[in-house]
Design an enzyme around this catalytic site. Structure first.
Site, PDB file in Angstrom:
ATOM      1  N   LEU A  78      -7.968  10.033  10.878  1.00  0.00           N
ATOM      2  CA  LEU A  78      -7.956   8.590  11.224  1.00  0.00           C
ATOM      3  C   LEU A  78      -6.783   7.781  10.714  1.00  0.00           C
ATOM      4  O   LEU A  78      -6.236   8.110   9.306  1.00  0.00           O
ATOM      5  CB  LEU A  78      -9.215   7.933  10.460  1.00  0.00           C
ATOM      6  N   HIS A  89      -9.587   0.922   0.667  1.00  0.00           N
ATOM      7  CA  HIS A  89     -10.505   1.291   1.726  1.00  0.00           C
ATOM      8  C   HIS A  89     -11.455   2.489   0.843  1.00  0.00           C
ATOM      9  O   HIS A  89     -11.183   3.469   0.956  1.00  0.00           O
ATOM     10  CB  HIS A  89      -9.776   1.736   2.899  1.00  0.00           C
ATOM     11  N   GLY A 142      -5.522   4.194  10.070  1.00  0.00           N
ATOM     12  CA  GLY A 142      -5.986   2.784  10.339  1.00  0.00           C
ATOM     13  C   GLY A 142      -7.050   2.598  11.290  1.00  0.00           C
ATOM     14  O   GLY A 142      -7.808   3.506  11.789  1.00  0.00           O
ATOM     15  N   ASP A 171      -7.597  -2.935   7.961  1.00  0.00           N
ATOM     16  CA  ASP A 171      -6.706  -1.802   7.993  1.00  0.00           C
ATOM     17  C   ASP A 171      -6.340  -1.566   9.463  1.00  0.00           C
ATOM     18  O   ASP A 171      -6.077  -0.394   9.822  1.00  0.00           O
ATOM     19  CB  ASP A 171      -7.433  -0.438   7.473  1.00  0.00           C
ATOM     20  N   ALA A 199      -3.271   8.606   6.234  1.00  0.00           N
ATOM     21  CA  ALA A 199      -2.271   8.312   7.356  1.00  0.00           C
ATOM     22  C   ALA A 199      -0.706   7.922   7.052  1.00  0.00           C
ATOM     23  O   ALA A 199      -0.057   7.496   7.832  1.00  0.00           O
ATOM     24  CB  ALA A 199      -2.758   7.500   8.463  1.00  0.00           C
ATOM     25  N   HIS A 251      -5.548   6.107  -2.310  1.00  0.00           N
ATOM     26  CA  HIS A 251      -4.828   7.135  -2.056  1.00  0.00           C
ATOM     27  C   HIS A 251      -4.524   8.065  -3.390  1.00  0.00           C
ATOM     28  O   HIS A 251      -3.407   8.391  -3.553  1.00  0.00           O
ATOM     29  CB  HIS A 251      -3.297   6.686  -1.204  1.00  0.00           C
ATOM     30  N   GLU A 299       0.845  -1.141   0.119  1.00  0.00           N
ATOM     31  CA  GLU A 299       0.028  -0.142  -0.115  1.00  0.00           C
ATOM     32  C   GLU A 299       0.897   1.116   0.031  1.00  0.00           C
ATOM     33  O   GLU A 299       1.376   1.603   0.954  1.00  0.00           O
ATOM     34  CB  GLU A 299      -0.972   0.073   1.353  1.00  0.00           C
ATOM     35  N   ARG A 357     -21.416  16.240 -10.733  1.00  0.00           N
ATOM     36  CA  ARG A 357     -20.641  16.728 -11.960  1.00  0.00           C
ATOM     37  C   ARG A 357     -19.015  16.502 -12.045  1.00  0.00           C
ATOM     38  O   ARG A 357     -18.686  16.506 -13.138  1.00  0.00           O
ATOM     39  CB  ARG A 357     -20.496  18.319 -11.966  1.00  0.00           C
TER      40      ARG A 357
END
Length: 373
Positions: free
Chosen positions: A298, A210, A300, A265, A137, A189, A126, A221
């Site tokens: 946040l 996620h 994880g 996660d 994070a 991400h 990731e 739009r």
């Protein structure tokens, strides 16, 4: 030969009977009579489901995958006690030297399952091939994808899944070749547009990391990456801790994405008391049921897969068969693992046994009982 009696979820539905598996760690037989999903929790018998599969695990029990050493073993041991029978150890965006340390340690654990632990089937990379504008994070070491780096890391430990942002320079052009070489690619991400998401799917990307979190949002739009997922994806992961994603958004995704599946996660704070923990090079704080960076982002979760199942059934209202698919079968389908995530003759004997309240009673990984103490 190990035998379990109960209401057993097979690919054809629940049967009330027995499941047996032998010394090879695979299911040898399932016998019994069909029983309706709606009645299995009230039948007075244990519920026997496929073991949970988690494709996005950063840590647990005070250990972070990026530490190297025996961290991944501690993580796999904790998650097995919560019903996860196989997982992908998940890395953070980091300098090459940090990734080398983590991968060198994971290679040993991927080669042979440790006793009393979940099977670590490989690595979910990731990052670092993500957007600097959607780090979430992740530490600030994002960079374009590199075949040289991927091949070098893959030689240390098997990479099964790669998250990337398709709008980052050169990333989109690499997707087709990565897929041709056997890597699964998903999008995350990312600040990417709807159009960039659709193009990446056409090149062979098959999932979203996620969903909703750390990606361009849906607007009528500018549909964004979320819009691409809702309109076109067969697979996507979601974190059902009820903090990362509102239940209404999860319901939206459930209607749109046929094989939406759950991940934790989870971080090193999973299974630990409130306090400060490591997430890659970040220090994160566990409090009020979540994990956050100092700015409140946040970072994880502390979710376990058995709690994910309960959230799906008791809060979101899914029936037990549907919920089981989303914590097990669909993740296996995404990865192409036909002998995991389902209770069928010849499949690995990855099994969870629960009571009517969906509390774990027993866990078996490849036929071996896990000590839940």
């Amino acid at each position: 030969m190990q035998s379990i009696h109960g209401n057993i979820l097979t690919p054809n539905g629940f049967v009330s009977g027995d499941i047996r598996f032998g010394s090879d760690g695979r299911i040898a037989a399932i016998t019994g009579s069909p029983v309706a999903t709606a009645s299995v929790r009230d039948a007075g018998l244990p519920l026997v489901l496929p073991g949970f599969i988690d494709l996005h695990v950063h840590g647990g029990a005070g250990h972070d995958i990026m530490e190297g050493g025996d961290a991944a073993l501690h993580v796999a041991t904790l998650h097995a006690r919560h019903g996860t029978t196989s997982l992908l150890a998940t890395t953070m965006t980091a300098p090459q030297s940090d990734l080398d340390i983590a991968f060198a340690a994971m290679g040993r654990l991927c080669a042979q399952r440790a006793p009393n632990a979940a099977r670590v089937l490989g690595v979910h990379l990731e990052g670092p091939y993500i957007s600097e504008a959607r780090l979430g994070a992740q530490p600030p070491f994002a960079r374009p994808a590199s075949f040289e780096e991927i091949h070098r890391l893959h030689a240390l430990a098997p990479i099964r899944l790669i998250t990337l942002a398709p709008e980052v320079g050169g990333n989109a052009e690499l997707i087709a070749q990565l897929v041709a070489e056997g890597f699964k690619v998903q999008l995350g991400h990312t600040t990417g547009s709807y159009e960039q998401g659709v193009a990446a799917l056409r090149c062979g990307a098959t999932g979203f990391t996620h969903l909703f979190n750390a990606m361009s949002a849906l607007h009528h739009r500018e549909p964004g990456m979320v819009g691409a997922a809702l309109a076109h994806a067969e697979f996507a992961e979601v974190i059902p801790d009820l903090l990362h994603v509102h239940p209404g958004a999860i319901h939206t995704a459930l209607r749109a994405i046929p094989k939406l599946y759950c991940v934790t996660d989870s971080t090193s704070a999973a299974g630990m008391p409130d306090g400060d923990y490591k997430l890659g090079r970040h220090t994160v704080t566990k409090c009020m049921g979540g994990v956050r960076l100092p700015d409140g982002t946040l970072a994880g979760s502390v979710l376990s897969m058995d709690q994910a199942l309960r959230n799906l059934v008791d809060t979101l209202g899914l029936d037990l068969t549907d919920a089981s698919h989303r914590v097990s079968t669909y993740a296996a389908d995404h990865m192409g693992w036909t002998d995991r995530g389902r209770l069928a003759v010849g499949a690995w004997a990855d099994v969870v046994v629960l009571d009517r309240d969906l509390a774990l009673q027993a866990v078996y990984v490849e036929g071996g009982a896990i000590n839940l103490g």
